[in-house]
Design a protein around this motif. Structure first.
Motif, short mmCIF file in Angstrom:
data_model
loop_
_atom_site.label_atom_id
_atom_site.label_comp_id
_atom_site.label_asym_id
_atom_site.label_seq_id
_atom_site.Cartn_x
_atom_site.Cartn_y
_atom_site.Cartn_z
N GLY A 222 40.31 44.02 32.73
CA GLY A 222 39.06 43.05 33.15
C GLY A 222 39.04 42.26 34.41
N PHE A 223 40.11 42.09 34.90
CA PHE A 223 40.33 41.34 36.25
C PHE A 223 41.00 42.05 37.18
N ARG A 224 40.79 41.57 38.50
CA ARG A 224 41.22 42.32 39.53
C ARG A 224 42.23 41.20 40.47
N LYS A 225 43.18 41.84 41.22
CA LYS A 225 43.92 40.77 41.96
C LYS A 225 43.09 40.64 43.30
N SER A 226 43.10 39.18 43.63
CA SER A 226 42.49 38.61 44.83
C SER A 226 43.34 37.93 45.48
N LEU A 227 43.88 38.44 47.05
CA LEU A 227 45.12 37.70 47.36
C LEU A 227 45.05 36.34 47.75
N GLN A 228 45.75 35.61 47.85
CA GLN A 228 45.81 34.25 48.12
C GLN A 228 46.22 34.24 49.79
N GLU A 229 44.90 33.68 50.56
CA GLU A 229 45.05 33.57 51.92
C GLU A 229 46.31 33.09 52.50
N GLY A 230 47.12 33.67 53.28
CA GLY A 230 48.23 33.17 54.05
C GLY A 230 49.59 33.33 53.16
N ALA B 94 51.88 39.19 49.28
CA ALA B 94 51.13 39.96 48.44
C ALA B 94 51.22 39.80 46.94
N CYS B 95 52.33 39.24 46.39
CA CYS B 95 52.61 38.94 44.81
C CYS B 95 51.85 37.51 44.67
N CYS B 96 51.32 36.79 45.50
CA CYS B 96 50.58 35.74 44.99
C CYS B 96 49.18 36.00 45.24
N PHE B 97 48.47 35.99 44.00
CA PHE B 97 47.16 36.33 44.24
C PHE B 97 46.27 35.47 42.82
N ASP B 98 45.16 35.51 42.84
CA ASP B 98 44.31 35.17 41.57
C ASP B 98 43.69 36.16 40.85
N CYS B 99 43.56 36.00 39.85
CA CYS B 99 42.70 36.92 38.99
C CYS B 99 41.21 36.79 38.87
N THR B 100 40.39 37.57 39.50
CA THR B 100 39.00 37.58 39.63
C THR B 100 38.27 38.40 38.65
#
Length: 725
Positions: free
Chosen positions: A390-398, A401-407
């Motif tokens: 139910g969530f997708r990865k949203s990359l954190q700027e800068g 690729a392993c650091c992301f938020d769940c949107t």
């Protein structure tokens, strides 16, 4: 090194030492076999043509390490690499393999060997490791590098970190500096080799008396078994136990099992023996009758045989000295268990084989791993927690690729796996469930006869059509009365019949849409309502002409007697029929679906096709209504007895109000409500015409019959004529 007996030299673990010795031996083309880790510097044949490395190449080490990371779902890892030839080779290998498998580098430190003596630089590295959220570090270097690094770092309590190391350094030396539970989870990749039969028995039987020339063995024996209280250069055996054995010593002092270096020495001796054997066979074949005495081969004669040598040792492992033909290494994964009283045990907890089928190359026994003090849980090392369904990865700027938020997935999109990068949109006939991890089939929805709203509208349509039929019956029954005659009996019949069809045509909008019903809905509505409105217009014109003939003479009387107003109905209806025909010819209505208005339902409805055609039909009908309203409004002050202009004015005002309100409400409504709004507008406007025009007449016919007489009619005419004169 005795010239007549020595044909090759074995050099130790250190690549630097081997390189230094190799430079000297190369002057005499003396074969040199190293039993330490494979060193890229030593593999340069132009510099060291007489040097042979027994250790296998680490061509699959990066794959093996990353496979272990993936097994434990570690994707946030630090790198600590020695800045030498081997370290600079493995670094891009690790980067490439980690990138392919989406493992990110939390920090990267390439450490020059000389830096290990610089406290300030080491403190920076220590701070980098300790502050990092990565709980796993890959440490790569030769034994000397690892020993010095561990010596420094284990003086500081770097807790909670897993270290993946490429070499099993000397456990005896390491134990001097080991602080229990500090660097608490070492996972070591060592080359796999089979146990040599009889090796333990050989070690058990070793003592200085068997090897009197081995000074290092004698000194180790002397110190390990407390042969004397005083250390001296002169070794005596007076106080040594007679039957002492290396087996007596603790594991952290002396390990009885074969080490990787011992295995390489074992293969080196076999390789030299094999090469020497082939040299001697070759010499035997070439001996002549004059020279029967065999000579010891020179060291340089061994090179052609050592370069091409390939054999299987007693345990079945293939031995090849040529770097280009070396087989890929298999790895054992070793975990060091901390035991009471500072004792340690090396436990084999896994294996990596590049020869196994893909997906089965790594095997790990997780229950054998000692993760650390007071914990049995596998350490966690990720930059961001996994995104659930139910969530997708949203990359954190800068960031990596392993650091992301769940949107959360957008409306009508799903993610049925973890760590998905894009949500998948459900097909039009499906919708996303509440958790947004599954697409469910939409239930078909339309304005059905069984819906509460559908039932209400059907009842209204039937009641109004029945009521209109009753009114028609009343008019037919009382067709010869003055009020029916005065209001143009024929036009009243046409209007009542058209109103019945208006109410009944609304039923075409209810039920499951199909192509014929979609076409009939709009065309029937347009034509029938045009008949009704044009009839109202004809009645209005008739009222005006009836009044004008009384005062203006023959022309007006001729128009009234000739029935000219009645031609308004077919002419206006024909124009509407032409408009409908053009609409159907250009872009007719069709069945459409609405998958967005109602969650979990797919609404089946009729698409207008050409909105321009629909608005032309509606606009034309409105223009007729506006014309009727204008004429009726101008004739509102005519004598009451034969004037229904006031009622026509009000009916057209109500009709126009309904359809003007219809437009904004229709466009703001969605799904079934759009259909309901149109049906309600049809019924409301038709009911307005019925009520405003015929309710007063029915009231007089049924409740005030005394007013519906010829005498009263004439009296009213006389009074009104007197007023006007």
């Amino acid at each position: 090194m005795r010239e007549r007996k020595s044909v090759a030299v074995l050099t130790g673990i250190s690549g630097t030492t081997s390189a230094t010795v190799g430079t000297l031996l190369e002057l005499y083309r003396f074969p040199q076999l190293t039993f330490g880790p494979f060193d890229l510097i030593l593999s340069d044949a132009s510099k060291f043509p007489s040097l042979y490395q027994m250790a296998p190449k680490d061509t699959t080490l990066a794959i093996a390490i990353v496979s272990l990371l993936l097994h434990f779902s570690w994707n946030w890892v630090g790198l600590l690499i020695s800045q030498d030839e081997n370290g600079l080779w493995i670094l891009p290998e690790l980067r490439e393999e980690m990138s392919k498998n989406r493992v990110c580098i939390a920090f990267e430190e390439v450490v020059p060997v000389r830096t290990l003596s610089e406290i300030s630089r080491l403190m920076v590295i220590y701070y980098e490791i300790n502050k990092s959220s990565a709980n796993v570090s890959i440490i790569y270097g030769d034994n000397e590098f690892l020993l010095e690094l561990m010596l420094y770092f284990e003086q500081f309590l770097i807790t909670g970190k897993v270290c993946i190391i490429n070499s099993s350094w000397d456990l005896t030396m390491r134990s001097r500096y080991f602080i229990l539970g500090s660097f608490h989870v070492p996972l070591i990749f060592s080359h796999h080799f089979a146990d040599i039969a009889g090796f333990t028995d050989f070690i058990r039987a070793v003592n200085p008396s068997k090897y009197p020339e081995d000074f290092y063995l004698a000194r180790f024996w002397f110190l390990s078994f407390n042969c004397s209280q005083n250390e001296s250069e002169c070794v005596t055996w007076v106080n040594c136990p007679y039957d002492a054995s290396l087996e007596w010593l603790p594991g952290q002092v002396f390990d009885m099992t074969m080490s990787e270096e011992s295995y390489n020495i074992y293969n080196a001796v076999y390789a030299v023996a094999q090469a020497l054997h082939e040299v001697l066979l070759d010499q035997t074949e070439e001996q002549t009758m004059e020279n029967r005495i065999g000579t010891v081969p020179s060291p340089a004669q061994l090179h052609p045989f050592l370069k091409n040598i390939q054999f299987h040792n007693p345990v079945g492992a293939q031995v090849v000295l040529d770097d280009k033909r070396k087989v890929e290494a298999e790895y054992d994964i070793v975990n060091i268990w901390s035991l009471p009283e500072g004792l340690e045990f090396k436990a084999k907890i896994g294996k990596f084989s590049p020869y196994a089928p893909h997906g089965h190359q790594l095997s790990v026994s997780e229950n054998m791993i000692e993760w650390g003090l007071r914990t049995t849980k596998t350490p966690h090392s990720v930059c961001s927690e996994s995104c659930g369904t139910g969530f997708r990865k949203s990359l954190q700027e800068g960031k990596a690729a392993c650091c992301f938020d769940c949107t959360p997935c957008s409306e009508n999109e799903i993610a049925n796996g973890t760590d998905v990068e894009q949500c998948v949109k459900c097909p039009d006939r499906q919708y996303a469930n509440t958790e947004k991890n599954q697409c469910l089939l939409r239930a078909a929805s339309f304005l059905a006869y069984g819906d509460p709203l559908g039932i209400a509208l059907v009842c209204m349509a039937l009641c109004l059509s029945t009521l209109t039929a009753v009114v028609l019956g009343v008019f037919v029954k009382n067709q010869d009365t003055p009020i029916v005659k005065a209001n143009n009996r024929a036009l009243s019949y046409i209007l009542l019949i058209s109103l019945i069809f208006c109410f009944l045509c609304s039923l075409l909008f209810i039920g499951r849409p199909n192509t014929p019903s979609c076409i009939l809905q709009q065309t029937t509505f347009g034509v029938v309502f045009t008949v009704a409105v044009s009839t109202v217009l004809a009645k209005t014109v008739t009222v005006v002409l009836a009044f004008k003939t009384t005062f203006l003479g023959r022309r007006m009387r001729w128009l009234l007697v000739s029935g000219a107003p009645n031609f308004i109905i077919p002419i206006c209806t024909l124009i509407q029929v032409i408009l409908c025909a053009l609409w159907l010819g250009i872009s007719p209505p069709f069945i459409d679906i609405d998958a967005h208005s109602e969650h979990g339902h797919i609404i089946i409805l009729c698409n207008k096709g050409s909105l321009m055609g629909f608005y032309c039909v509606l606009g034309y009908m409105s223009s007729l209504a506006l014309a009727s309203f204008t004429v009726a409004f101008l004739a509102r002050n005519l004598p009451d007895t034969f004037n229904e202009a006031k009622f026509l004015t009000f009916s057209m005002l109500l009709f126009c109000s309904v359809w003007l309100t219809f437009l904004p409400v229709y466009h703001s409504a969605k799904g079934k409500l759009m259909v309901a709004v149109e049906v309600f507008s049809i019924l409301a406007s038709g009911a307005g015409l019925l009520g405003c025009i015929f309710a007063p007449k029915c009231y007089i016919i049924l409740l005030r019959p005394e007013r519906n007489s010829l005498r009263t009619f004439r009296d009213n005419i006389h009074i009104m004529s007197h007023k006007l004169s």
